[in-house]
Design an enzyme around this catalytic site. Structure first.
Site, short mmCIF file in Angstrom:
data_model
loop_
_atom_site.label_atom_id
_atom_site.label_comp_id
_atom_site.label_asym_id
_atom_site.label_seq_id
_atom_site.Cartn_x
_atom_site.Cartn_y
_atom_site.Cartn_z
CE LYS A 1 -3.76 -2.62 1.99
NZ LYS A 1 -4.41 -3.17 3.17
CD GLN B 1 -3.59 -4.99 6.26
OE1 GLN B 1 -3.42 -4.01 5.54
NE2 GLN B 1 -4.31 -6.04 5.87
CG ASP C 1 -9.59 -1.08 4.60
OD1 ASP C 1 -9.22 -1.27 3.43
OD2 ASP C 1 -8.96 -1.46 5.60
#
Ligand SMILES: NC(=O)c1ccc[n+]([C@@H]2O[C@H](COP(=O)([O-])OP(=O)(O)OC[C@H]3O[C@@H](n4cnc5c(N)ncnc54)[C@H](OP(=O)(O)O)[C@@H]3O)[C@@H](O)[C@H]2O)c1
Length: 290
Positions: A53, A97, A120
Site C-alpha cells: 500500500k 490492517q 477501507d
C-alpha cells in the site's frame, strides 16, 4: 476461447488516472492525498499488504505513513491512535490492517474510525450508505471487482450471479453492489451451510468466489460461457518461488477457463484492483475537503 480479465493491467491504468489527478492538485497548489495505515503485530501477510500500500501511494504521488505497534498493544491504546488520526487534518484516509490480535475487538476498531476517513469502507455508516445506494467509501475488494466488470463491459443486467462466500468485506457487499439498480443482476449468495451448492453455481452466468478454499470451483460446476471472478487467495508453500510460497485461487483455473467467456487469474486478477480501491477512496476523501 476465454478472455482473461487482467487486473494488473487495469490497475495500472487506474493508477495512471489517479497520478494525473494528483499532478493537477499539486500544480493548483493544493494538498496531495495522505493515506495512513496502522499495523499491529508481526503477521507476515499483513506486513506485505501494508508495504504494498505504501508502494502504491509512492507510485501515484500520495503521501503515506505507517504506525507500527507490537502484538501487545492494548485495545484502549489503539483506540487513542485511531482518535489521533481522526483528528489529524493532514490525514485524508486511513486503514487499520486486519486481522488484529485476538484481544482486540475488530468491530470496536472499525466503529472508532471516522466514516469520512474510512479508506477501507468497512465502517457501518459507509456500508449502510452503500446498502441504500448513496455515495460512500466502498470496501476496496468489491469496489475493485465492480470496476473490473465495468471496464471489461461485462453485461450484468438480468444475469444470474452467484457469490460464493458471505464475509462482510467481500461476499456480502459485492452481492449488494451487483443487485443495485444500474448493475441489475439477480444475485444468490451461497456459503458453507448452503445445500446443493454445485447445482446453484452451475446455474450462474457470473460466479464470484470469495471463500479461500483452493481450487474449490471445478469445471463441472461451471456453465459454458460463464464469467468467473476468483477473489480467493490462499498462501501455500512452494519451492519454486523466492518467497517460498505462492497464491492459489478458489478456482481450478486450468480446467475452468476453457468453459468461460471471461475469467480472472490468481494472482493478477482481483488483488491489484483491491489496492486501487483504497487509493480511490483516499483521493475522494481528500477532494471532498477542498
Ligand atoms: N484478492 C484480494 O484482494 C482479496 C481481498 C480479500 C480477501 N481475499 C481472499 O478471499 C478469500 C475470502 O476472504 P474473506 O475475508 O471474504 O473470507 P472469510 O471471512 O473467511 O469468509 C469466507 C466465506 O466463505 C464461506 N466458505 C468457506 N468455505 C466454504 C465452502 N467450502 N463452501 C461454501 N462456502 C464456504 C464461509 O461460509 P460461512 O460464512 O458459512 O462460514 C464464509 O462466508 C480469502 O482467500 C482471502 O484471502 C482476497
Amino acid at each position: 476461447m476465454y478472455r482473461l480479465i487482467d487486473g494488473k493491467k487495469i490497475a495500472a491504468e487506474v493508477k495512471q488516472e489517479i497520478a494525473l489527478q494528483v499532478t493537477q492538485l499539486k500544480s493548483a497548489g493544493k494538498k496531495v492525498p495522505h493515506l495512513a495505515a496502522i499495523l499491529v503485530g508481526d503477521n507476515g501477510s499483513s506486513q506485505t499488504y501494508v508495504a504494498n500500500k505504501v508502494k502504491d501511494c509512492e507510485e501515484v504521488g500520495f503521501k503515506s505513513s505507517v504506525l507500527k505497534f507490537g502484538n501487545d498493544l492494548k485495545e484502549a491504546d489503539l483506540l487513542i491512535h485511531i482518535a489521533n488520526l481522526n483528528n489529524d487534518d493532514d490525514v485524508d484516509g486511513f486503514i487499520v490492517q486486519l486481522p488484529l490480535p485476538a484481544h482486540i475487538s475488530e468491530n470496536k476498531v472499525i466503529e472508532a474510525i471516522d466514516p469520512e476517513k474510512d479508506a477501507d469502507g468497512f465502517h457501518p455508516v459507509n456500508l449502510g450508505r452503500m446498502m441504500i445506494g448513496i455515495p460512500s467509501y466502498l470496501p476496496a475488494t468489491p469496489f475493485g471487482i465492480i470496476e473490473l466488470i465495468k471496464r471489461y463491459k461485462i453485461e450484468t443486467a438480468g444475469k444470474n450471479c452467484v457469490v460464493i462466500g458471505r464475509s462482510n468485506i467481500v461476499g456480502r457487499p459485492v452481492s449488494i453492489l451487483l443487485s443495485q439498480k444500474g448493475m441489475d443482476a439477480s444475485v444468490t449468495v451461497v456459503h458453507s451451510r448452503t445445500k446443493n451448492i454445485e447445482s446453484i453455481i452451475h446455474n450462474a452466468d457470473i460466479i464470484i468466489s470469495a471463500i479461500g478454499s483452493p481450487l474449490f470451483v471445478k469445471a463441472g460446476m461451471v456453465k459454458e460461457g460463464a464469467v468467473v471472478i476468483d477473489v480467493g487467495t490462499t498462501r501455500v508453500s512452494s519451492p519454486d518461488t523466492k518467497s517460498g510460497f505462492k497464491l492459489i485461487g478458489d478456482v481450478d483455473f486450468d480446467n475452468v477457463a476453457p468453459k468461460c467467456s471471461y475469467i480472472t487469474p490468481v494472482p493478477g486478477g482481483v488483488g491489484p484492483m483491491t489496492r486501487v480501491g483504497l487509493l480511490l477512496n483516499t483521493l475522494t476523501a481528500c477532494m471532498k475537503k477542498m
